[in-house]
Design a protein around this motif. Sequence first.
Motif, PDB file in Angstrom:
ATOM      1  N   LEU A 132       3.733  17.726   0.429  1.00  0.00           N
ATOM      2  CA  LEU A 132       2.914  16.566   0.082  1.00  0.00           C
ATOM      3  C   LEU A 132       1.897  16.962  -0.993  1.00  0.00           C
ATOM      4  O   LEU A 132       1.051  17.821  -0.761  1.00  0.00           O
ATOM      5  CB  LEU A 132       2.182  16.040   1.323  1.00  0.00           C
ATOM      6  N   VAL A 167       0.606   9.820  -8.505  1.00  0.00           N
ATOM      7  CA  VAL A 167      -0.081   9.183  -9.643  1.00  0.00           C
ATOM      8  C   VAL A 167      -1.304   8.368  -9.196  1.00  0.00           C
ATOM      9  O   VAL A 167      -2.273   8.204  -9.936  1.00  0.00           O
ATOM     10  CB  VAL A 167       0.924   8.303 -10.430  1.00  0.00           C
ATOM     11  N   ALA A 218      -1.286   1.725  -3.355  1.00  0.00           N
ATOM     12  CA  ALA A 218      -1.924   2.945  -2.840  1.00  0.00           C
ATOM     13  C   ALA A 218      -3.196   3.297  -3.621  1.00  0.00           C
ATOM     14  O   ALA A 218      -4.139   3.850  -3.049  1.00  0.00           O
ATOM     15  CB  ALA A 218      -0.934   4.110  -2.881  1.00  0.00           C
ATOM     16  N   TYR A 266       0.223  21.832   7.140  1.00  0.00           N
ATOM     17  CA  TYR A 266       0.807  20.506   7.384  1.00  0.00           C
ATOM     18  C   TYR A 266       1.353  19.933   6.073  1.00  0.00           C
ATOM     19  O   TYR A 266       2.473  19.431   5.997  1.00  0.00           O
ATOM     20  CB  TYR A 266      -0.246  19.557   7.972  1.00  0.00           C
ATOM     21  N   PRO A 315       0.790  -1.239   0.000  1.00  0.00           N
ATOM     22  CA  PRO A 315       0.000   0.000   0.000  1.00  0.00           C
ATOM     23  C   PRO A 315       0.819   1.285   0.000  1.00  0.00           C
ATOM     24  O   PRO A 315       0.284   2.334  -0.328  1.00  0.00           O
ATOM     25  CB  PRO A 315      -0.834  -0.108   1.289  1.00  0.00           C
ATOM     26  N   LEU A 316       2.115   1.200   0.334  1.00  0.00           N
ATOM     27  CA  LEU A 316       2.926   2.416   0.243  1.00  0.00           C
ATOM     28  C   LEU A 316       3.419   2.650  -1.173  1.00  0.00           C
ATOM     29  O   LEU A 316       3.963   3.698  -1.489  1.00  0.00           O
ATOM     30  CB  LEU A 316       4.129   2.339   1.191  1.00  0.00           C
ATOM     31  N   LYS A 351      -3.062   8.233   7.220  1.00  0.00           N
ATOM     32  CA  LYS A 351      -2.279   8.759   6.115  1.00  0.00           C
ATOM     33  C   LYS A 351      -3.233   9.183   5.022  1.00  0.00           C
ATOM     34  O   LYS A 351      -4.261   8.523   4.821  1.00  0.00           O
ATOM     35  CB  LYS A 351      -1.365   7.670   5.565  1.00  0.00           C
ATOM     36  N   LEU A 352      -2.910  10.239   4.349  1.00  0.00           N
ATOM     37  CA  LEU A 352      -3.716  10.632   3.195  1.00  0.00           C
ATOM     38  C   LEU A 352      -3.165   9.844   2.012  1.00  0.00           C
ATOM     39  O   LEU A 352      -2.122  10.196   1.437  1.00  0.00           O
ATOM     40  CB  LEU A 352      -3.602  12.149   2.985  1.00  0.00           C
ATOM     41  N   MET A 353      -3.839   8.738   1.682  1.00  0.00           N
ATOM     42  CA  MET A 353      -3.321   7.854   0.640  1.00  0.00           C
ATOM     43  C   MET A 353      -3.367   8.570  -0.711  1.00  0.00           C
ATOM     44  O   MET A 353      -4.291   9.329  -0.990  1.00  0.00           O
ATOM     45  CB  MET A 353      -4.117   6.542   0.584  1.00  0.00           C
ATOM     46  N   GLY A 354      -2.349   8.294  -1.541  1.00  0.00           N
ATOM     47  CA  GLY A 354      -2.269   8.977  -2.836  1.00  0.00           C
ATOM     48  C   GLY A 354      -1.601  10.333  -2.731  1.00  0.00           C
ATOM     49  O   GLY A 354      -1.551  11.077  -3.702  1.00  0.00           O
ATOM     50  N   PHE A 355      -1.107  10.657  -1.549  1.00  0.00           N
ATOM     51  CA  PHE A 355      -0.370  11.904  -1.348  1.00  0.00           C
ATOM     52  C   PHE A 355       1.048  11.571  -0.913  1.00  0.00           C
ATOM     53  O   PHE A 355       1.271  10.620  -0.166  1.00  0.00           O
ATOM     54  CB  PHE A 355      -1.037  12.758  -0.259  1.00  0.00           C
ATOM     55  N   GLY A 356       1.984  12.414  -1.341  1.00  0.00           N
ATOM     56  CA  GLY A 356       3.366  12.264  -0.901  1.00  0.00           C
ATOM     57  C   GLY A 356       4.141  11.376  -1.849  1.00  0.00           C
ATOM     58  O   GLY A 356       3.566  10.517  -2.553  1.00  0.00           O
ATOM     59  N   HIS A 357       5.433  11.595  -1.893  1.00  0.00           N
ATOM     60  CA  HIS A 357       6.297  10.809  -2.760  1.00  0.00           C
ATOM     61  C   HIS A 357       7.719  10.969  -2.291  1.00  0.00           C
ATOM     62  O   HIS A 357       8.105  12.053  -1.859  1.00  0.00           O
ATOM     63  CB  HIS A 357       6.168  11.292  -4.214  1.00  0.00           C
ATOM     64  N   VAL A 360      -5.439  12.947   9.941  1.00  0.00           N
ATOM     65  CA  VAL A 360      -4.150  12.815   9.236  1.00  0.00           C
ATOM     66  C   VAL A 360      -3.106  13.679   9.941  1.00  0.00           C
ATOM     67  O   VAL A 360      -1.982  13.239  10.215  1.00  0.00           O
ATOM     68  CB  VAL A 360      -4.298  13.231   7.745  1.00  0.00           C
ATOM     69  N   LYS A 387       8.765  16.441  -4.797  1.00  0.00           N
ATOM     70  CA  LYS A 387       8.442  17.388  -3.740  1.00  0.00           C
ATOM     71  C   LYS A 387       7.743  18.578  -4.404  1.00  0.00           C
ATOM     72  O   LYS A 387       7.826  19.724  -3.988  1.00  0.00           O
ATOM     73  CB  LYS A 387       9.719  17.820  -2.981  1.00  0.00           C
ATOM     74  N   ARG A 405       5.457  19.853   4.435  1.00  0.00           N
ATOM     75  CA  ARG A 405       6.059  18.549   4.109  1.00  0.00           C
ATOM     76  C   ARG A 405       6.106  18.282   2.613  1.00  0.00           C
ATOM     77  O   ARG A 405       6.476  17.191   2.189  1.00  0.00           O
ATOM     78  CB  ARG A 405       5.270  17.436   4.815  1.00  0.00           C
TER      79      ARG A 405
HETATM   80  N1  ACO Z   1      -0.278  11.541   4.575  1.00  0.00           N
HETATM   81  C1  ACO Z   1       0.089  12.211   5.694  1.00  0.00           C
HETATM   82  N2  ACO Z   1       1.365  12.495   6.018  1.00  0.00           N
HETATM   83  C2  ACO Z   1       2.315  12.059   5.199  1.00  0.00           C
HETATM   84  C3  ACO Z   1       2.019  11.360   4.007  1.00  0.00           C
HETATM   85  C4  ACO Z   1       0.664  11.095   3.716  1.00  0.00           C
HETATM   86  N3  ACO Z   1       0.335  10.438   2.596  1.00  0.00           N
HETATM   87  N4  ACO Z   1       3.166  11.051   3.381  1.00  0.00           N
HETATM   88  C5  ACO Z   1       4.145  11.528   4.136  1.00  0.00           C
HETATM   89  N5  ACO Z   1       3.641  12.155   5.235  1.00  0.00           N
HETATM   90  C6  ACO Z   1       4.397  12.863   6.281  1.00  0.00           C
HETATM   91  C7  ACO Z   1       5.126  11.875   7.179  1.00  0.00           C
HETATM   92  O1  ACO Z   1       4.326  11.504   8.284  1.00  0.00           O
HETATM   93  C8  ACO Z   1       6.343  12.689   7.569  1.00  0.00           C
HETATM   94  O2  ACO Z   1       5.929  13.618   8.546  1.00  0.00           O
HETATM   95  P1  ACO Z   1       6.940  14.023   9.751  1.00  0.00           P
HETATM   96  O3  ACO Z   1       8.073  14.706   9.079  1.00  0.00           O
HETATM   97  O4  ACO Z   1       6.124  14.895  10.625  1.00  0.00           O
HETATM   98  O5  ACO Z   1       7.329  12.720  10.397  1.00  0.00           O
HETATM   99  C9  ACO Z   1       6.667  13.482   6.309  1.00  0.00           C
HETATM  100  O6  ACO Z   1       5.416  13.630   5.601  1.00  0.00           O
HETATM  101  C10 ACO Z   1       7.688  12.822   5.406  1.00  0.00           C
HETATM  102  O7  ACO Z   1       7.184  11.543   5.040  1.00  0.00           O
HETATM  103  P2  ACO Z   1       8.047  10.225   4.909  1.00  0.00           P
HETATM  104  O8  ACO Z   1       7.194   9.070   5.306  1.00  0.00           O
HETATM  105  O9  ACO Z   1       9.368  10.406   5.600  1.00  0.00           O
HETATM  106  O10 ACO Z   1       8.317  10.216   3.357  1.00  0.00           O
HETATM  107  P3  ACO Z   1       8.829   8.982   2.514  1.00  0.00           P
HETATM  108  O11 ACO Z   1       9.571   9.539   1.371  1.00  0.00           O
HETATM  109  O12 ACO Z   1       9.543   7.985   3.368  1.00  0.00           O
HETATM  110  O13 ACO Z   1       7.486   8.253   2.023  1.00  0.00           O
HETATM  111  C11 ACO Z   1       5.583   7.702   0.748  1.00  0.00           C
HETATM  112  C12 ACO Z   1       6.939   8.418   0.765  1.00  0.00           C
HETATM  113  C13 ACO Z   1       5.787   6.236   1.167  1.00  0.00           C
HETATM  114  C14 ACO Z   1       5.055   7.709  -0.675  1.00  0.00           C
HETATM  115  C15 ACO Z   1       4.619   8.423   1.724  1.00  0.00           C
HETATM  116  O14 ACO Z   1       4.432   9.765   1.292  1.00  0.00           O
HETATM  117  C16 ACO Z   1       3.275   7.723   1.841  1.00  0.00           C
HETATM  118  O15 ACO Z   1       3.151   6.787   2.635  1.00  0.00           O
HETATM  119  N6  ACO Z   1       2.225   8.135   1.014  1.00  0.00           N
HETATM  120  C17 ACO Z   1       0.948   7.462   1.044  1.00  0.00           C
HETATM  121  C18 ACO Z   1       1.004   6.181   0.215  1.00  0.00           C
HETATM  122  C19 ACO Z   1       1.065   6.478  -1.262  1.00  0.00           C
HETATM  123  O16 ACO Z   1       0.292   7.274  -1.797  1.00  0.00           O
HETATM  124  N7  ACO Z   1       1.981   5.767  -1.941  1.00  0.00           N
HETATM  125  C20 ACO Z   1       2.134   5.872  -3.380  1.00  0.00           C
HETATM  126  C21 ACO Z   1       3.426   6.533  -3.735  1.00  0.00           C
HETATM  127  S1  ACO Z   1       3.562   6.707  -5.495  1.00  0.00           S
HETATM  128  C22 ACO Z   1       3.917   5.156  -6.023  1.00  0.00           C
HETATM  129  O17 ACO Z   1       4.526   4.365  -5.387  1.00  0.00           O
HETATM  130  C23 ACO Z   1       3.458   4.799  -7.340  1.00  0.00           C
END
Ligand code: ACO
Length: 436
Positions: free
Chosen positions: A358, A362, A271, A352, A266-267, A301-307, A295, A311, A356
């Motif tokens: 976020l 995709v 996702a 927030y 799921p990461l 976690k807000l799924m589909g957000f972050g990478h 969140v 950035k 970060r």
């Molecule tokens: N929702 C809320 N907070 C988040 C999210 C999120 N989706 N993603 C990251 N953060 C926060 C973390 O809690 C962290 O906060 P902190 O600094 O207060 O501890 C900060 O943002 C940095 O996040 P990390 O987990 O260190 O970033 P990392 O590069 O390790 O993780 C990842 C990247 C796994 C994609 C992460 O953003 C995540 O879990 N996203 C949700 C799952 C997702 O959508 N995955 C698909 C990625 S795209 C793909 O693989 C095709």
Amino acid sequence: MDNETLTITDNRTDQTYTVPISRGTIRAMDLRQIKTGADDFGLMTYDPAFMNTASCQSAITYLDGDKGILRYRGYPIEQLAENCTFLEVAYLLLNGELPTEDELGSWNREVLRHTMIHEKLKKVMEGFNYDAHPMGMLMGAVAALSTFYPDARNIFDPASRNEQISRLIGKMPTIAAYAYRHRLGLPYVYPDPELCYTKNYMNMLWKRTEPKYAANPVIAHALEVLFILHADHEQNCSTNTMRAVGSSHADPYATTAAAIAALWGPLHGGANEEVLRMLDEIGKVSEIPGFIAQVKDGKRKLMGFGHRVYKNYDPRARIIKRVAEQVFEVTGRNPKLDIALELEKIALSDEYFIKRKLYPNVDFYSGIIYQAMGFTPDQFTVLFAIPRTVGWLAQWQELLGDADQKIARPRQVYIGQDARDVVPFAQRGKLQTVTA
Ligand code: ACO
């Protein structure tokens, strides 16, 4: 610049070392000479999750996460999505150049020739339980392919390697479609080599009793674009798995099955399935602030957000948003889109998420499109795996031709017990016996 160097002073010994810098990197092995004495192993780097370590040199995909740039072999993803078919892009990723008309003709024929699967593999798939997860079926069936094609172990024979590559790209939609129909209890549909890659996939998914399946051109085009966007993404988790397993010289089917396993999480690719479950759970726009609060409290976690790398806005998410509008004109608007758009709006203006960096990735919008097309959420990651197979194979091929590469075998920093003697069983305390 060729003559850039880094000078390091070891404060333990006051010794100074100069190591070359090439393309913005130093070689970790150059640190091994930094020792406190003759019996010191030498300095290593500690980098869990490869946060700042390049594991290879690659000429396939360029990604600038700060600027939101994605290019395959130098071509911007936006231009490829606008002008090319998926198989053209596959050819580009694998061979380095876009195909000429003749090259594309034979490549199309080559891939479509391989779309049939062995009847016994069909039986393997029939053996799965009625509610087996399609990613589990895909992973198992791809691993099983290696038992049908033992010549695939000749990984250093270019002819055999090319054969396996087109075979795997050809068979992925067939296996994926069979996993889909298995779930629904529908008979499997044989591939139709007269159709293009995506239309044939649609034929195997959705054909009922009509003699010839007529694919909706808007949906076929949307799938084509989605496949292009998902085809490669440099050293992501599943590609790194492909390279790690490939470095042991396992055959490409076993190696791809491992990459599928990594994608399923799921990461990573899983996702997109989680995004839909999250949108279902939120249910209506008025529930979004409460969800965002959870969140921000770190409960969700807000799924589909972050990478890890982007950035800035993921350029693929921007293209997918446009494709969504085209698909909804055919399928009707998916009501989840309103929740997703509002979620994005709120998240992008919230401190927030801004702090970060976020942004939607995709997976944020792809599931909404797939659902509108008629896929259930558990199929979404399969739709990611089909095109990503091309990227995995391009990276695997590059790995095998790279003289710098060896079996992938990281070091560790041991933090366990020092050497100690085994206490005979009878002399160990009662508590230890219970926990043993
Ligand atoms: N929702 C809320 N907070 C988040 C999210 C999120 N989706 N993603 C990251 N953060 C926060 C973390 O809690 C962290 O906060 P902190 O600094 O207060 O501890 C900060 O943002 C940095 O996040 P990390 O987990 O260190 O970033 P990392 O590069 O390790 O993780 C990842 C990247 C796994 C994609 C992460 O953003 C995540 O879990 N996203 C949700 C799952 C997702 O959508 N995955 C698909 C990625 S795209 C793909 O693989 C095709």
